[in-house]
Write a protein that holds these residues in place. Structure first.
Motif, PDB file in Angstrom:
ATOM      1  N   ASP A   1       0.829  -1.210   0.000  1.00 20.63           N
ATOM      2  CA  ASP A   1       0.000   0.000   0.000  1.00 20.63           C
ATOM      3  C   ASP A   1       0.859   1.253   0.000  1.00 20.63           C
ATOM      4  O   ASP A   1       0.535   2.251  -0.665  1.00 20.63           O
ATOM      5  CB  ASP A   1      -0.930   0.010   1.219  1.00 20.63           C
TER       6      ASP A   1
ATOM      7  N   TRP B   1       0.946   4.169  -2.796  1.00 16.62           N
ATOM      8  CA  TRP B   1       0.668   5.550  -2.376  1.00 16.62           C
ATOM      9  C   TRP B   1       1.760   6.503  -2.839  1.00 16.62           C
ATOM     10  O   TRP B   1       1.485   7.618  -3.285  1.00 16.62           O
ATOM     11  CB  TRP B   1       0.525   5.574  -0.861  1.00 16.62           C
TER      12      TRP B   1
ATOM     13  N   ALA C   1      -3.852   6.810  -5.139  1.00 18.02           N
ATOM     14  CA  ALA C   1      -3.801   5.722  -4.167  1.00 18.02           C
ATOM     15  C   ALA C   1      -4.147   6.242  -2.765  1.00 18.02           C
ATOM     16  O   ALA C   1      -3.787   7.350  -2.390  1.00 18.02           O
ATOM     17  CB  ALA C   1      -2.428   5.076  -4.164  1.00 18.02           C
ATOM     18  N   LYS C   2      -4.831   5.389  -1.998  1.00 17.02           N
ATOM     19  CA  LYS C   2      -5.235   5.756  -0.643  1.00 17.02           C
ATOM     20  C   LYS C   2      -4.412   4.981   0.382  1.00 17.02           C
ATOM     21  O   LYS C   2      -4.010   3.844   0.126  1.00 17.02           O
ATOM     22  CB  LYS C   2      -6.717   5.455  -0.430  1.00 17.02           C
ATOM     23  N   PRO C   3      -4.171   5.566   1.551  1.00 15.41           N
ATOM     24  CA  PRO C   3      -3.548   4.800   2.631  1.00 15.41           C
ATOM     25  C   PRO C   3      -4.412   3.604   3.004  1.00 15.41           C
ATOM     26  O   PRO C   3      -5.609   3.558   2.721  1.00 15.41           O
ATOM     27  CB  PRO C   3      -3.459   5.813   3.781  1.00 15.41           C
TER      28      PRO C   3
ATOM     29  N   SER D   1      -6.898   9.952  -0.611  1.00 17.24           N
ATOM     30  CA  SER D   1      -5.861  10.106  -1.630  1.00 17.24           C
ATOM     31  C   SER D   1      -5.477  11.571  -1.782  1.00 17.24           C
ATOM     32  O   SER D   1      -6.241  12.481  -1.431  1.00 17.24           O
ATOM     33  CB  SER D   1      -6.346   9.568  -2.973  1.00 17.24           C
TER      34      SER D   1
END
Length: 377
Positions: free
Chosen positions: A278, A282, A288-290, A296
């Motif tokens: 992840d 990111w 991209a999200k945590p 994001s």
């Protein structure tokens, strides 16, 4: 007095149905100047769905600028204008919930609809095509530094950009003095501290830093308004400075820090150990999200851009102290420079540091100061 806005919206689909996107601009009702833009690639959809989504985005953007405003919507879609004006029935099941959502943005009677020919809706059409082009390239549309800048003449006769032009050429700019909050207990440990975590308060050192920033800004004597993120550490920093300046603090939710999801409270090394894939995603993409449903940088860019435009509309020609966090401030700097998303990883912003950006009437922005910590020495 409540504002009066003009919303121009459009949507398109390449194939109808096909890859689709929308665009919308919000103009000052008196001057006609663009004060906010919105656009998005929405995937596979019809022209009519994209047009309705453009309308909804334009209305919501106007509401974020002033929820008490009156709005004149102008679109080249005869269908949407006639349906939203109540003269045509909405028979298609895909259109009915979209129309209901559009009607719910502002109270009845505050929005009027006008049909305009396509050639008078060029800005919204341009944004819709930019959104579709972005989708074709596998990314989402991102807002520019401010209102769209005019096309440049050939190099040999090019007019100077805002950073080079004399202030008299472009009128009085709106200046954002961007102040990062003071330290919290998490800051020296370099832990992720976003809007989804514990909302820590300032440490003793952070309060000292806020006092030093207040002294420095009072000495400059140019700040005319204070706007801040509503989080505890920014509230405490802003209130310390505002008290010294004799000003009130206005809070803007769009200035809050990113929600770091499951990474809240962890160090970078701990995130790399627990969520390596992840983290790599990111660092490689603004979309991209945590881990765990965080936010994001693409989402941050949109809300920070809306917050910026709201402040510009309210405080045109003034100097505004904007108290926020690392990510929103870097985003505003990045947008002012027209830099790519990964440029955020190349900026250093210390606790209680000061940046400054000036915004001009022609849509250009000029970075005047970055990460100034001289008041802390």
């Amino acid at each position: 007095m409540a504002a009066r806005f003009i919303v121009e919206a459009d949507g398109g689909s390449r194939g109808n149905p096909g890859p689709a996107g929308y665009g919308a601009v919000v103009r000052d009702g008196d001057t006609g100047q663009i004060i906010a833009e919105a656009a998005e690639f929405i995937g596979h959809a019809t022209n009519n769905v994209a047009e309705y989504k453009g309308l909804i985005a334009g209305l919501k953007t106007a509401r974020e600028l002033d929820p008490d405003a009156s709005v004149d919507v102008r679109m080249d879609s005869k269908l949407v204008v006639e349906q939203m004006s109540g003269r045509w029935k909405i028979k298609h099941p895909d259109m009915q919930p979209l129309a209901a959502e559009a009607r719910a943005v502002f109270p009845r009677g505050r929005v009027e609809y006008t049909w305009i020919p396509r050639e008078r809706n060029k800005d919204a059409d341009r944004l819709a095509n930019e959104a579709m082009d972005a989708g074709k390239a596998g990314r989402q549309w991102e807002p520019r530094a401010c209102a769209p800048a005019p096309e440049e003449p050939p190099l040999e006769t090019a007019a100077p950009k805002a950073g080079w032009a004399a202030p008299a050429d472009l009128g009085t700019p709106t200046t954002f003095v961007l102040l990062r909050h003071g330290e919290t207990p998490l800051t020296p440990e370099k832990r992720f501290s976003g809007s989804g975590g514990s909302d820590p308060e300032l440490s003793d050192k952070g309060r000292w830093q806020a006092e030093r920033a207040a002294e420095a800004l009072a000495a400059r004597g140019s700040v005319q308004a204070v706007v801040a993120s509503p989080m505890r550490r920014t509230r405490q920093t802003a209130e310390t400075v505002a008290a010294r300046l004799g000003l009130e603090v206005r809070y803007e939710d769009g200035l809050r820090e990113v929600d770091f999801g499951a990474w809240e409270g962890l160090t970078f090394a701990e995130v790399r150990e627990r969520h390596p894939e992840d983290l790599t995603a990111w660092l490689g993409s603004a979309k991209a999200k945590p881990t765990g449903g965080g936010e994001s940088f693409t989402t941050l860019t949109h809300r920070a851009g809306v917050a910026r435009d709201k402040i510009l509309a309210r405080y045109a020609g003034k100097t505004v102290l904007v108290v926020s966090h690392v990510s929103p401030i870097k985003t505003l700097v990045r947008l002012a420079l027209g830099a790519p998303p990964d440029s955020m990883y190349r900026m250093e912003l210390s606790a209680a540091s000061i940046c400054a950006v000036q915004y001009y009437a022609d849509g250009n922005a000029s970075l005047r100061l970055l990460n100034d910590t001289s008041h802390l020495r």
